[in-house]
Design an enzyme around this catalytic site. Sequence first.
Site, PDB file in Angstrom:
ATOM      1  N   HIS A  66       0.845  -1.202   0.000  1.00 50.34           N
ATOM      2  CA  HIS A  66       0.000   0.000   0.000  1.00 50.34           C
ATOM      3  C   HIS A  66       0.877   1.248   0.000  1.00 50.34           C
ATOM      4  CE1 HIS A  66      -4.087  -1.712   1.579  1.00 50.34           C
ATOM      5  NE2 HIS A  66      -3.591  -2.406   0.570  1.00 50.34           N
ATOM      6  N   TYR A 116      -9.487   5.260   7.656  1.00 53.37           N
ATOM      7  CA  TYR A 116      -9.666   5.564   9.087  1.00 53.37           C
ATOM      8  C   TYR A 116     -10.685   6.698   9.168  1.00 53.37           C
ATOM      9  CZ  TYR A 116      -5.248   3.061  10.032  1.00 53.37           C
ATOM     10  OH  TYR A 116      -4.256   2.113  10.142  1.00 53.37           O
ATOM     11  N   LYS A 154       0.855  -0.532  15.214  1.00 52.05           N
ATOM     12  CA  LYS A 154       2.270  -0.592  15.627  1.00 52.05           C
ATOM     13  C   LYS A 154       2.643  -1.828  16.431  1.00 52.05           C
ATOM     14  CE  LYS A 154       3.549   2.858  13.450  1.00 52.05           C
ATOM     15  NZ  LYS A 154       4.215   2.440  12.214  1.00 52.05           N
ATOM     16  N   TYR A 187       3.660   6.544  10.481  1.00 44.41           N
ATOM     17  CA  TYR A 187       2.838   5.395  10.077  1.00 44.41           C
ATOM     18  C   TYR A 187       3.689   4.335   9.358  1.00 44.41           C
ATOM     19  CZ  TYR A 187      -1.344   2.890   8.498  1.00 44.41           C
ATOM     20  OH  TYR A 187      -2.318   1.931   8.306  1.00 44.41           O
TER      21      TYR A 187
END
Length: 389
Positions: free
Chosen positions: A72, A200, A296, A384
């Site tokens: 992605h 999100y 994470k 991220y």
Amino acid sequence: MRTQVVIIGSGPSGLLLGQLLGNAGIDNIILDRVGKAYILGRVRAGVLEEGTVGLLEQAGAAARMREEGLLHDGFSLAFNERDHRIDLHALTKKRVMVYGQTELTRDLMDQREAAGYQTVYEAEDVTPCAFDGERPFVTYRKEGVLHRIDCDFIAGCDGYHGISRKSVPERSVATFERTYPFGWLGILADVPPVGHELVYANHPRGFALCSMRSATRSRYYIQCSLEEKVQNWSDDRFYDELRRRLPAAHAEALIVGPSFEKSIAPLRSFVAEPMRFGTLFLVGDAAHIVPPTGAKGLNLAASDVHYLFEGLRDHYLDRSELALAHYSDRALKRVWKSVRFSWSMTMLMHRFPEGGEFGQKIQEAELDYLTHSTAAATSLAENYVGLPY
Ligand code: APR
Ligand code: PHB
């Protein structure tokens, strides 16, 4: 019985560490209190940083991920009926790999078996002993027989509820914790995802996340009260609520189908310091927990493994103690930055009842800033995709 490193826990931390050590010629045994099927039955996120992908390559366990994983370049932030793409690759020149933790764990188990490295499943009463001295050992019970493994080091890869951290005297461990006043209600369904990247969503009704495991398997979450019960949520009710929290374009594109997994998970931030106690090292969830908002958890386990593997490799192969001596400090520096990022994403994206309308407006202002400032978007993106090791 004797080995060089006893690893407690056959999750991603233990399996990845065991594979790197074994491939470097460092003898290790993994002990887990449950069986393989139970471990593979766990449903966990799978957004991998490039560092994590690199470690899987190093461990020789990346083939299926390379074939089936989804690379992605970005993800979307949805709020105020709009959808804003964060272009990770344009901002950081990095990507993330979407590949389920269950599959990654299965690949590592297969590699360990193929290499003939030893694992004891359904080991009961695993107990790390004498790790404050020079001659540590681990005992466990199997089919009623007590076993002892003498070793040089013990890697506590046994997760938040494991025995390793609990074996350290309380006065020797500092813990830091934040719990959140909501949970995530998640489903897995064999339907195509709503889009080709993750979404999100911040909505006054609560957070929602559209994720995936493959082009035909979707993973959806909605923020819910901790008092909610899964049995009160039919698939129809779940999908209706998910649609209400998404911009119209996504809501209309949503393809629904029967869920085969549905669960509610609480959210927590937790760090234990230090991560070394003599010859016992805490790794992954045994030392820290992050809310899944920043994806994470698995990636922090991987960076801990990176630091500990370097230390053990240098100890055994180069006779150098420096990297081992700095394991805890190095790991915690990265842990706290990821704990901060996961906390900030959680504070930004969720509905906090006590925050009221003012809190919702502040969140929308920050989201507006994030989606119109390259500097702000770059900061979000580099966290991220994963900060450097
Ligand atoms: N004795 C032996 N094994 C134990 C014990 C014990 N007392 N307690 C726990 N274990 C085992 C569990 O059965 C589990 O298989 O340790 C393993 C810990 O695995 P994880 O909880 O997956 O932790 P870790 O390997 O650090 O992986 C972190 O998993 O929870 C997610 O979000 C997290 O993605 C992150 C990843
Ligand atoms: C998931 O696919 O389960 C997932 C993805 C990203 C997150 C959390 C969970 O931030």
